[in-house]
Enzyme design. Structure first.
Site, PDB file in Angstrom:
ATOM      1  N   LYS A   6      22.258 100.359 -52.712  1.00 34.33           N
ATOM      2  CA  LYS A   6      22.048 101.681 -53.300  1.00 34.33           C
ATOM      3  C   LYS A   6      21.958 101.536 -54.807  1.00 34.33           C
ATOM      4  O   LYS A   6      22.951 101.340 -55.492  1.00 34.33           O
ATOM      5  CB  LYS A   6      23.165 102.635 -52.882  1.00 34.33           C
ATOM      6  CG  LYS A   6      23.085 102.872 -51.373  1.00 34.33           C
ATOM      7  CD  LYS A   6      24.046 103.914 -50.859  1.00 34.33           C
ATOM      8  CE  LYS A   6      23.776 104.130 -49.365  1.00 34.33           C
ATOM      9  NZ  LYS A   6      24.935 104.237 -48.528  1.00 34.33           N
ATOM     10  N   TRP A  66      17.648 103.826 -52.051  1.00 32.91           N
ATOM     11  CA  TRP A  66      17.951 102.699 -51.179  1.00 32.91           C
ATOM     12  C   TRP A  66      16.930 101.575 -51.330  1.00 32.91           C
ATOM     13  O   TRP A  66      15.731 101.810 -51.385  1.00 32.91           O
ATOM     14  CB  TRP A  66      17.952 103.152 -49.710  1.00 32.91           C
ATOM     15  CG  TRP A  66      19.120 104.022 -49.347  1.00 32.91           C
ATOM     16  CD1 TRP A  66      20.035 104.578 -50.201  1.00 32.91           C
ATOM     17  CD2 TRP A  66      19.495 104.448 -48.029  1.00 32.91           C
ATOM     18  NE1 TRP A  66      20.953 105.312 -49.500  1.00 32.91           N
ATOM     19  CE2 TRP A  66      20.653 105.258 -48.164  1.00 32.91           C
ATOM     20  CE3 TRP A  66      18.990 104.233 -46.753  1.00 32.91           C
ATOM     21  CZ2 TRP A  66      21.290 105.842 -47.063  1.00 32.91           C
ATOM     22  CZ3 TRP A  66      19.620 104.812 -45.660  1.00 32.91           C
ATOM     23  CH2 TRP A  66      20.764 105.604 -45.815  1.00 32.91           C
ATOM     24  N   THR A 102      30.207  92.652 -28.607  1.00 33.01           N
ATOM     25  CA  THR A 102      29.412  92.454 -29.822  1.00 33.01           C
ATOM     26  C   THR A 102      30.243  91.598 -30.768  1.00 33.01           C
ATOM     27  O   THR A 102      31.479  91.630 -30.706  1.00 33.01           O
ATOM     28  CB  THR A 102      29.059  93.780 -30.514  1.00 33.01           C
ATOM     29  OG1 THR A 102      30.284  94.385 -30.926  1.00 33.01           O
ATOM     30  CG2 THR A 102      28.331  94.716 -29.595  1.00 33.01           C
ATOM     31  N   GLU A 121      24.478  96.768 -27.193  1.00 29.21           N
ATOM     32  CA  GLU A 121      24.733  98.105 -26.662  1.00 29.21           C
ATOM     33  C   GLU A 121      23.536  98.683 -25.922  1.00 29.21           C
ATOM     34  O   GLU A 121      23.649  99.710 -25.258  1.00 29.21           O
ATOM     35  CB  GLU A 121      25.102  99.069 -27.808  1.00 29.21           C
ATOM     36  CG  GLU A 121      26.440  98.782 -28.466  1.00 29.21           C
ATOM     37  CD  GLU A 121      26.351  97.749 -29.586  1.00 29.21           C
ATOM     38  OE1 GLU A 121      25.403  96.930 -29.585  1.00 29.21           O
ATOM     39  OE2 GLU A 121      27.224  97.767 -30.467  1.00 29.21           O
TER      40      GLU A 121
END
Ligand code: ADP
Length: 541
Positions: free
Chosen positions: A438, A443, A184, A329
């Site tokens: 935040k 959020w 990655t 993944e």
């Protein structure tokens, strides 16, 4: 009691055996690194990958060895994958867009022993070869005529193939054996290696080919624009032979004109890439007035697909967009936005709303969203939390043991993405956990804001980051690249966004830039942006 069925390990080279036997004449067409368009087919790829396998074995390579590829999508790259896997060695795709030192680091970490490299990338290997002491052979994917002068000892691929032969029986080993490796890009910390097995690759190919997923068949002409070096080529390098799908390989030609040329001349019906590639193609089509008469479907993933891209493809060019989400993944497909009956028959705007979601999981991917205490959250299309997944093609650890904290004891993998899931199972990514803003304890999704901003006709690309605020901790700053020739204003853009998101989500300011930094896999580098705007003072602060 065990079943009484045959043991038939799921091995990747069986995919190519099948393609050669049942779909042998189906072509694999490539924009070669030497320039011309070249044509081969599954039968010849099968034969030539055996030549390579025999050469590798004859030169001491064996089960479990890591062999790197640094190459564009071409027929030769396919041969390399299958030749390597066919002796039980592991193809390790390297991303040429990384810095040479990062490539060297990854090669040493993986302990690569040989590399198959495109002409284009020989200079990279020249720059790092000394730093990779384990490297035994450097094979250049070209013919004698094009072999470059070099201080290194280079082997010509075509000569190797000509001097070897196909008298080779694929190696036998359990299906859990490692087949491929991909790191990655490591936007945080060192890159992490994902190690696919034969079993996971074959199962993933079957998942990927399903009708509600990529819907591949021997009647499709597929152009994988997504590089084989990015996230296991979204499984296409395996799913295409599994289904006998014709492949059109774009090589290094990723610009709008080159992509269009192959879509048109090779009558491509189906293609897949990240949003930036499609922005380039759509711009090219608009400039030239050209159309896409053969293309029926395009998969867009790797980053959120802006509504504007979907709308243009579907309305102006009659091409269906399938939004997909995944990660290295996960081999990498995690969800696809095909339309279930529950969302059938909606009007254009409502369908676009659905297509902003990243879609639902195919068989073989389990999903859940949790809060920070690992408590499962409801599938109501609003509540967002950490997205966790598991399945037969999901990593259970990184190579070498890094990042162990992302794997729960009960086998769930924490994707690092924040998402909500609706009552019909459609998941929508709202952010990377580390990018979410935040504001006063609540959020704000940066992806939603970015998608909205790029819907403005004068905005080429947009990124939203959180900037320090004395009262709210963080507030959103919208950073935009204006479209060529346009001079959008802050008021104009905010006016356009107003009413389309909650009021408290509205960016506090807009900054115009000429460039937005990207990672080697085409994602916006928010870490870089946050550094650039570290001292930015919001007008509201
Ligand atoms: P890299 O980090 O090397 O670029 P990946 O391609 O594996 O590697 O990146 C996976 C991440 O990309 C996902 O976790 C997610 O954050 C993002 N991503 C992929 N597809 C989408 C999508 N359709 N919408 C939003 N984000 C996406």
């Amino acid at each position: 009691m065990l079943g009484l069925m045959q043991e038939w390990p799921l091995l990747c080279h069986k995919l190519l055996d099948y393609a050669a036997e049942q779909h042998g004449a189906r072509e694999v067409i490539s924009r070669s690194t030497e320039g011309p368009i070249t044509r081969t087919n599954y039968r010849d790829i099968h034969t030539r990958s055996k030549h390579l396998a025999k050469w590798l074995e004859g030169n001491g390579y064996k089960l479990g060895d890591r062999i790197a590829t640094l190459a564009w999508n071409t027929g030769r790259h396919m041969e390399a994958w299958y030749g390597i896997m066919g002796i039980g060695a592991i193809y390790h795709t390297l991303n040429p867009r990384l810095f040479p030192d990062q490539i060297a680091w990854i090669m040493n970490h993986a302990d690569d022993q040989a590399i198959l490299v495109d002409l284009t990338f020989v200079p990279i290997v020249e720059a790092i070869a000394e730093k990779v002491p384990g490297l035994r052979h450097i094979i250049v994917l070209t013919d004698e005529e094009h072999m470059p002068e070099s201080k290194l000892d280079l082997i010509c691929y075509e000569t190797l193939i000509a001097e070897s032969d196909a008298d080779f029986k694929w190696a036998d080993f359990p299906e859990e054996t490692a087949a491929g490796m991909c790191y990655t890009s490591g936007t945080t910390g060192d890159p992490k290696g994902v190690l696919y097995s034969h079993r996971s690759n074959v199962i993933h190919a079957m998942m990927a080919a399903l009708p509600d997923a990529l819907n591949l068949s021997s009647n499709e002409v597929l152009m994988p624009v997504v590089p084989m070096f990015h996230a296991n080529s979204w499984g296409l390098g395996m799913a295409a032979p599994l289904t006998g799908t014709t492949m059109v390989m774009p090589g290094g030609g990723m610009d709008g004109a080159s992509i269009f040329e192959l879509l048109d001349t090779e009558k491509v019906t189906f293609t897949a890439a990240v949003p930036t590639v499609w922005l380039g193609l759509l711009d090219y089509l608009e400039e030239t007035g050209k159309k896409l008469p053969h293309l029926t479907r395009v998969v867009v993933g790797g980053a959120a697909c802006p509504r504007a891209i979907t709308a243009k493809f579907e309305r102006d060019y009659d091409v269906e967009v399938v939004h997909a989400w995944g990660m290295t993944e996960m081999s990498p497909l995690g969800s696809l936005g095909s339309i279930k009956p529950e969302y059938g028959g909606l009007d254009v705007e409502k369908t676009l709303d659905v297509k902003e979601k990243q879609g639902f999981a195919p068989f073989g991917v389990e999903m859940k969203i949790t809060d920070d205490e690992n408590k499962e959250l409801p599938w109501d299309g609003k509540t967002f939390g950490r997205l966790k997944v598991r399945g037969p093609a999901v990593a259970k650890a990184y190579y070498g043991g890094a990042g162990a904290e992302q794997f729960d004891g009960d086998n769930w993998f924490d994707t690092g993405d924040v998402a909500h899931i609706d009552q019909y199972g459609y998941m929508q990514i709202t952010d990377r956990a580390k990018d979410v803003i935040k504001s006063g304890g609540e959020w704000i999704s940066t992806i939603d804001l970015e998608n909205l901003a790029v819907g403005h006709p004068d905005v080429q690309e947009a990124a939203v980051i959180g900037v320090a605020h004395p009262k709210w901790d963080e507030r959103p700053l919208l950073i935009c690249i204006p479209r060529k020739g346009a001079t959008p204003t802050k008021e104009g853009i905010l006016g356009f966004m107003e009413g389309k998101v909650a009021k408290w989500w509205m960016p506090d300011d807009v900054a115009f830039v000429e460039e937005i930094p990207h990672t080697a896999t085409g994602k916006i580098q928010k870490i870089e942006l946050r550094k650039q705007f570290a001292d930015y003072k919001l007008p509201t602060a």
